[in-house]
Each structure stands twice: as structure tokens, then as C-alpha cells.
Design a protein around this motif. Structure first.
Motif, PDB file in Angstrom:
ATOM      1  N   UNK A   1      -5.783  25.004  19.807  1.00 20.20           N
ATOM      2  CA  UNK A   1      -5.876  26.306  19.134  1.00 20.20           C
ATOM      3  C   UNK A   1      -6.228  26.174  17.648  1.00 20.20           C
ATOM      4  N   UNK A   2      -6.207  24.952  17.104  1.00 23.34           N
ATOM      5  CA  UNK A   2      -6.563  24.746  15.698  1.00 23.34           C
ATOM      6  C   UNK A   2      -8.067  24.567  15.508  1.00 23.34           C
ATOM      7  N   UNK A   3      -8.817  24.494  16.629  1.00 22.33           N
ATOM      8  CA  UNK A   3     -10.234  24.150  16.550  1.00 22.33           C
ATOM      9  C   UNK A   3     -11.111  25.231  17.178  1.00 22.33           C
ATOM     10  N   UNK A   4     -12.404  25.118  16.909  1.00 22.74           N
ATOM     11  CA  UNK A   4     -13.386  25.866  17.685  1.00 22.74           C
ATOM     12  C   UNK A   4     -13.558  25.120  18.989  1.00 22.74           C
ATOM     13  N   UNK A   5     -13.315  25.787  20.116  1.00 22.00           N
ATOM     14  CA  UNK A   5     -13.292  25.131  21.429  1.00 22.00           C
ATOM     15  C   UNK A   5     -14.507  25.546  22.256  1.00 22.00           C
TER      16      UNK A   5
ATOM     17  N   UNK B   1      -4.883  30.770  23.487  1.00 25.48           N
ATOM     18  CA  UNK B   1      -4.653  30.151  24.798  1.00 25.48           C
ATOM     19  C   UNK B   1      -5.929  29.444  25.250  1.00 25.48           C
ATOM     20  N   UNK B   2      -6.204  28.264  24.727  1.00 21.62           N
ATOM     21  CA  UNK B   2      -7.456  27.565  25.035  1.00 21.62           C
ATOM     22  C   UNK B   2      -7.545  27.159  26.500  1.00 21.62           C
ATOM     23  N   UNK B   3      -8.759  27.195  27.021  1.00 22.22           N
ATOM     24  CA  UNK B   3      -8.989  26.799  28.409  1.00 22.22           C
ATOM     25  C   UNK B   3      -9.782  25.499  28.498  1.00 22.22           C
ATOM     26  N   UNK B   4      -9.985  24.864  27.361  1.00 21.94           N
ATOM     27  CA  UNK B   4     -10.720  23.602  27.308  1.00 21.94           C
ATOM     28  C   UNK B   4     -10.143  22.750  26.186  1.00 21.94           C
ATOM     29  N   UNK B   5     -10.349  21.432  26.280  1.00 18.10           N
ATOM     30  CA  UNK B   5      -9.880  20.531  25.216  1.00 18.10           C
ATOM     31  C   UNK B   5     -11.044  19.939  24.421  1.00 18.10           C
ATOM     32  N   UNK B   6     -12.227  20.557  24.551  1.00 17.21           N
ATOM     33  CA  UNK B   6     -13.406  20.057  23.851  1.00 17.21           C
ATOM     34  C   UNK B   6     -13.556  20.778  22.508  1.00 17.21           C
ATOM     35  N   UNK B   7     -13.192  20.093  21.441  1.00 16.97           N
ATOM     36  CA  UNK B   7     -13.258  20.685  20.112  1.00 16.97           C
ATOM     37  C   UNK B   7     -14.616  20.418  19.477  1.00 16.97           C
ATOM     38  N   UNK B   8     -15.174  21.438  18.851  1.00 14.16           N
ATOM     39  CA  UNK B   8     -16.424  21.255  18.128  1.00 14.16           C
ATOM     40  C   UNK B   8     -16.181  20.383  16.902  1.00 14.16           C
TER      41      UNK B   8
ATOM     42  N   UNK C   1     -27.516  21.286  20.628  1.00 19.40           N
ATOM     43  CA  UNK C   1     -26.523  20.371  21.189  1.00 19.40           C
ATOM     44  C   UNK C   1     -25.410  20.207  20.164  1.00 19.40           C
ATOM     45  N   UNK C   2     -24.175  20.331  20.631  1.00 16.80           N
ATOM     46  CA  UNK C   2     -23.010  20.283  19.748  1.00 16.80           C
ATOM     47  C   UNK C   2     -22.150  19.078  20.118  1.00 16.80           C
ATOM     48  N   UNK C   3     -21.801  18.274  19.126  1.00 13.85           N
ATOM     49  CA  UNK C   3     -20.893  17.151  19.374  1.00 13.85           C
ATOM     50  C   UNK C   3     -19.477  17.675  19.537  1.00 13.85           C
ATOM     51  N   UNK C   4     -18.785  17.163  20.544  1.00  9.81           N
ATOM     52  CA  UNK C   4     -17.411  17.593  20.819  1.00  9.81           C
ATOM     53  C   UNK C   4     -16.499  16.384  20.899  1.00  9.81           C
ATOM     54  N   UNK C   5     -15.222  16.643  20.654  1.00  7.76           N
ATOM     55  CA  UNK C   5     -14.212  15.586  20.633  1.00  7.76           C
ATOM     56  C   UNK C   5     -12.993  16.110  21.384  1.00  7.76           C
ATOM     57  N   UNK C   6     -12.508  15.332  22.342  1.00  2.00           N
ATOM     58  CA  UNK C   6     -11.354  15.791  23.122  1.00  2.00           C
ATOM     59  C   UNK C   6     -10.077  15.730  22.282  1.00  2.00           C
ATOM     60  N   UNK C   7      -9.340  16.823  22.277  1.00  2.00           N
ATOM     61  CA  UNK C   7      -8.080  16.908  21.545  1.00  2.00           C
ATOM     62  C   UNK C   7      -6.977  17.283  22.533  1.00  2.00           C
ATOM     63  N   UNK C   8      -5.708  16.975  22.221  1.00  2.00           N
ATOM     64  CA  UNK C   8      -4.622  17.417  23.092  1.00  2.00           C
ATOM     65  C   UNK C   8      -4.667  18.938  23.255  1.00  2.00           C
TER      66      UNK C   8
ATOM     67  N   UNK D   1     -25.960  22.473  24.862  1.00  2.00           N
ATOM     68  CA  UNK D   1     -25.313  21.351  25.525  1.00  2.00           C
ATOM     69  C   UNK D   1     -24.200  20.771  24.661  1.00  2.00           C
ATOM     70  N   UNK D   2     -23.226  20.163  25.329  1.00  2.00           N
ATOM     71  CA  UNK D   2     -22.143  19.459  24.635  1.00  2.00           C
ATOM     72  C   UNK D   2     -22.379  17.957  24.740  1.00  2.00           C
ATOM     73  N   UNK D   3     -22.220  17.279  23.620  1.00  2.00           N
ATOM     74  CA  UNK D   3     -22.306  15.829  23.598  1.00  2.00           C
ATOM     75  C   UNK D   3     -20.932  15.297  23.221  1.00  2.00           C
ATOM     76  N   UNK D   4     -20.288  14.581  24.139  1.00  2.00           N
ATOM     77  CA  UNK D   4     -18.922  14.112  23.892  1.00  2.00           C
ATOM     78  C   UNK D   4     -18.926  12.805  23.108  1.00  2.00           C
ATOM     79  N   UNK D   5     -18.330  12.857  21.919  1.00  4.84           N
ATOM     80  CA  UNK D   5     -18.203  11.677  21.071  1.00  4.84           C
ATOM     81  C   UNK D   5     -16.874  10.995  21.383  1.00  4.84           C
ATOM     82  N   UNK D   6     -16.894   9.671  21.571  1.00  3.19           N
ATOM     83  CA  UNK D   6     -15.684   8.973  22.008  1.00  3.19           C
ATOM     84  C   UNK D   6     -15.189   7.926  21.011  1.00  3.19           C
TER      85      UNK D   6
END
Length: 377
Positions: A161-165, A183-190, A149-156, A234-239
Motif C-alpha cells: 500500500x506504500x507503492x504504486x502497484x 487493499x492491494x491485489x498485487x505485490x508488483x511495485x512500480x 514498459x515499466x520496471x517492477x519490484x516484488x514487495x511484501x 508491459x511489466x519488466x520484473x527486476x530481481x
């Protein structure tokens, strides 16, 4: 006795982007928020998560960090059931063998993990500012019977493109990993926070160590390999609040974030306690008065001039007639009489001379790391 989950904190990076701040100390030992060190955050998070065994993996300029972490007593990680181990690269007949990458750092400490016999391993970075408990993330991992399970954080999206997505399906299961995509297709950064089933991780680490073409990195090698072989991830979204402080600008911004709308470090830590070696002094948010406004100042600092929207650490002296604004002044720094400091990070022990001007309010963040050397006349 077997452990349910052991934490491993990766604290061995050179931290070259922090320039002079990491010339003699490891990046996780850099000060933050008037009384803390960056390493206080992951260690406190482990304590708040009731994790009993924590390994801190050190490498470059590790002496100060090793002394600071000690046996983990400052974070309550040295009790009857708890312990903190500082882990460094192996010393061989050929010399010191540096960790080749994040995955290699864990692989080189498999014996330590085997001795703990954990069901799960939590991998953490030592240079992020955030306060949390990992218990909810572990719940998500167990409920989904995941391998990782990987924690993810939403970025603009424009910054993705600066992150692992990570790309997920409707069930938050990871279906694709994109390493700094054009050209990222998601905003969920590792976030570089992983929970692995240890037996599964152990197998992949051993296989990766044998691969001479591998960079031995979690993001570049281990995660893609597990995805490609169909492991459930799995992705775990940290808020909550989270900041990677790997650059001077980001470290400055994270300190300035403490001053937003009158908040202090306690607002970021919320319900999770933040521990530190400094158990006596308290950084204090200062409201409006003529000389000191909207600043976080350690009780051990002496401010004789103006400090506006700044973070002032212990043993700092700001001389009379001086003006410090939108800046971070670290431990032991001295600001001379009638000096001006704008939009800057002043390194520990640095001396801004009398009447000197550092930085500009309308300019980029600058690092000031200078000491006055007395002549021997």
C-alpha cells in the motif's frame, strides 16, 4: 542523427524527507557508501547500457549537482557519440517556472528530446540505489511491441500500500494500476523506471499539459491515461538489489545493507561497473579486529577510536576513545574524543563534540547535523 534510446533522469525533487542532508544540495547529490553519490547509480547504469545521450533534470539546490555531473566524463558519457546534458526549469520574464510534476519535467524538455529524435525514451529516478543494465528491459519492450514498459519490484504484500502497484495478466501485460491502494491485489511495485515509444509519449505529454486538472505526474496521470486508452503496457520484473533512499531511515538501511555478510558495494554492482567522481580512493570492507569491525571505510578517513558495523566516508576523523556503531558518517564529519555515536547518520561536515553521545543502539535512526561555531572573543 537519430538515437535509439535517450535517458532522462529526474533529479529535481526537494528531498525534504532527508531533512538537513538536502538543505543545500539536491537529493541525488547526497553521499552514499563511503565514496559515492546517489546520482552515480542511474548515471552508471546508463553508461553500462551503452546509452549515448542522458538528460539530467535538475531543479532545487541544483548548483552542487550540476557541478558534480558536469559533462558526464566521470561516467564515460562524454565521448565522440555520447553526451550528458543538465536541464533546468525555464527562466521567463515572470521568473523561474518550476516543474509541476514528473511528466511536466519531461514535457518542458520536449525540444531537447526532439533534437535527439529517439525511438525510445527511458525515464529514471535520481534517488534509487541499484546497479543494472537496461538492455534486457529494452529487449522485453521490443519483443512485446509495447507502447510502455515499466520496471517492477516484488514487495511484501503487507507493504504494497506504500507503492504504486501494477496488476498484470499471465503474459506480464499490465491490466491495472493502483496508486498506493488500501487493499492491494498485487505485490508488483512500480520502480519509477519507464521505457516509452517516444512518439506515443510525446502525444500524451502534450495532451496532459493542456489538462488543467492534471497533476502532471507519470504515476497519477500519464500511466492511467495510456492504460485507459488501451495502449500495450508491459511489466519488466527486476530481481537485483534496489532501494529507494528517500528517507533518513531508508538511506541508513541501504548503507547498512553494504555490510551484510561481508559484502561491499562491488557485490551490489555485480557485473555492472559503478562509476564515481572519486576515482582514487576505495571504500574497504574491514573484517574483525579489536577497534574496527564489519565496517566500510574510505581510504581518506582517519579512525583512532572504534568503528563497529558502520560506513565511514572520506575526510572523516574519529577521535581516540570514541565509539561509532551501526552508523553512517558522511564526508568531512568529525567525531570528538570519547564521543559515542549509535544508530545515526552524521551529516557532512558535522562535529560531534568531545564526550557527546548521539543516538542509541535500541532507538530509531537519528540524523545528526551540527557544527561547532567558534566564538569571536
Amino acid at each position: 542523427m537519430a538515437e535509439k534510446m535517450v535517458a532522462m533522469i529526474l533529479a529535481g525533487g526537494k528531498g525534504t524527507r532527508l531533512e538537513a542532508l538536502t538543505k543545500k544540495v539536491a537529493k541525488p547529490a547526497v553521499s552514499f557508501g563511503a565514496k559515492y553519490r546517489i546520482i552515480d547509480f542511474p548515471l552508471s547504469n546508463c553508461a553500462n547500457s551503452k546509452i549515448h545521450t542522458v538528460g539530467v533534470l535538475m531543479q532545487y539546490e541544483s548548483v552542487a549537482l550540476d557541478q558534480y555531473v558536469g559533462n558526464g566524463s566521470n561516467w564515460g558519457l562524454n565521448g565522440v557519440r555520447s553526451h550528458t546534458a543538465t536541464l533546468t526549469p525555464r527562466q521567463t520574464e515572470e521568473g523561474l517556472s518550476w516543474f509541476k510534476g514528473t511528466a511536466d519535467a519531461i514535457y518542458c524538455n520536449i525540444d531537447f528530446l526532439d533534437s535527439c529524435d529517439p525511438e525510445y525514451v527511458l525515464i529514471l529516478s535520481g534517488d534509487h540505489i541499484y546497479c543494472t543494465s537496461y538492455e534486457e528491459m529494452l529487449d522485453v519492450h521490443e519483443e512485446n511491441n509495447a507502447d510502455c514498459t515499466i520496471a517492477v519490484y516484488r514487495v511484501p504484500l503487507e507493504e504494497a500500500s506504500r507503492f504504486g502497484i501494477l496488476v498484470t495478466n499471465e503474459n506480464k501485460q499490465i491490466v491495472e494500476f493502483q496508486e498506493k491502494p488500501a487493499h492491494p491485489t498485487s505485490d508488483l511495485a512500480s520502480m519509477g523506471i519507464y521505457i516509452f515509444n517516444y512518439k506515443t509519449l510525446r502525444k500524451y505529454l502534450i495532451e496532459d499539459a493542456k489538462n488543467e486538472k492534471s497533476s502532471h505526474d507519470f504515476g497519477k496521470d500519464i500511466i492511467p491515461a495510456m492504460l485507459n486508452s488501451g495502449k500495450k503496457m508491459m511489466a519488466y520484473e527486476y530481481k537485483g538489489y534496489w532501494k529507494d533512499v528517500g528517507t533518513i531511515a531508508s538511506l541508513h538501511q541501504a548503507n547498512m545493507d553494504l555490510l551484510k555478510e561481508g559484502t561491499t558495494i562491488e557485490e551490489i554492482s555485480s557485473t555492472n561497473r559503478l562509476y564515481s567522481e572519486d576515482t582514487n580512493s576505495h571504500p574497504q570492507y574491514i573484517g574483525a579486529n579489536s577497534d574496527v569491525r564489519n565496517s566500510l571505510i574510505n581510504q581518506g578517513a582517519i579512525v583512532l577510536g572504534d568503528a563497529i558495523h558502520s560506513v565511514i566516508s572520506n575526510e572523516v576523523l574519529i577521535g581516540p576513545g570514541s565509539h561509532v556503531e551501526n552508523s553512517v558518517v558522511m564526508t568531512g564529519a568529525k567525531i570528538g574524543k570519547n564521543a559515542k555515536v549509535y544508530n545515526a547518520v552524521v551529516a557532512p561536515g558535522s562535529i560531534v563534540g568531545e564526550g557527546e553521545t548521539v543516538g542509541a543502539l535500541d532507538g530509531d535512526v537519528v540524523l545528526y547535523a551540527k557544527k561547532v561555531v567558534k566564538s569571536h572573543e
